[in-house]
Design a protein around this motif. Sequence first.
Motif: not given
Length: 165
Positions: A39-50, A69-73, A24-34
């Motif tokens: 896994l925790t990442v930070r990313a700006p809103w990936a769409a150009p619109h509201v 999480w690798r073990d949660r749904w 559906k979408i791919r976007y870059p993110a900063e990996l903060l922890a794994d």
Amino acid sequence: MSGTSAEARHATVRVALVKAGRTKIRYPAELLADDGTKLTVRAPWAAPHVRDFGFVRFEPGDVFTEHYWRDRWYAIKEVYAADGTLKGWYCDVTRPTVRTGDTLTVEDLDLDLWVSADGATILRLDEDEFAESGLATTDPAAAEAAVRALDDLEALARAEGFGTL
């Protein structure tokens, strides 16, 4: 692939959100922890619109701190306005996240939960889409895990909230 939090800091990953077998979408993110499980990442809103849901607006300038999480749904996304104000938490019911190299693959299973920043508003979302998806027929075990995950998220939000992620 997993790494320590120290190794993960400032690495860039790509989040691939898959829905109904299609990306559906791919976007870059900063990996903060794994830590191998979460896994925790930070990313700006990936769409150009509201995107206005009525109960919250996602807009350019918003920043998401996303917990997978690798073990949660499910995944829990902290949503911040451009000025740093917490808007709330948008939770996606997903299959457990898979990391392959620098890509996090997240399979969205339609069910969502919104929790306002003050915890006063908790909304179950897209249950109609989930019912129409046919997952209960094509993969009953996954459908059961998805419903259980939504129930778990709601119970957690009502009991403890997400402030200590």
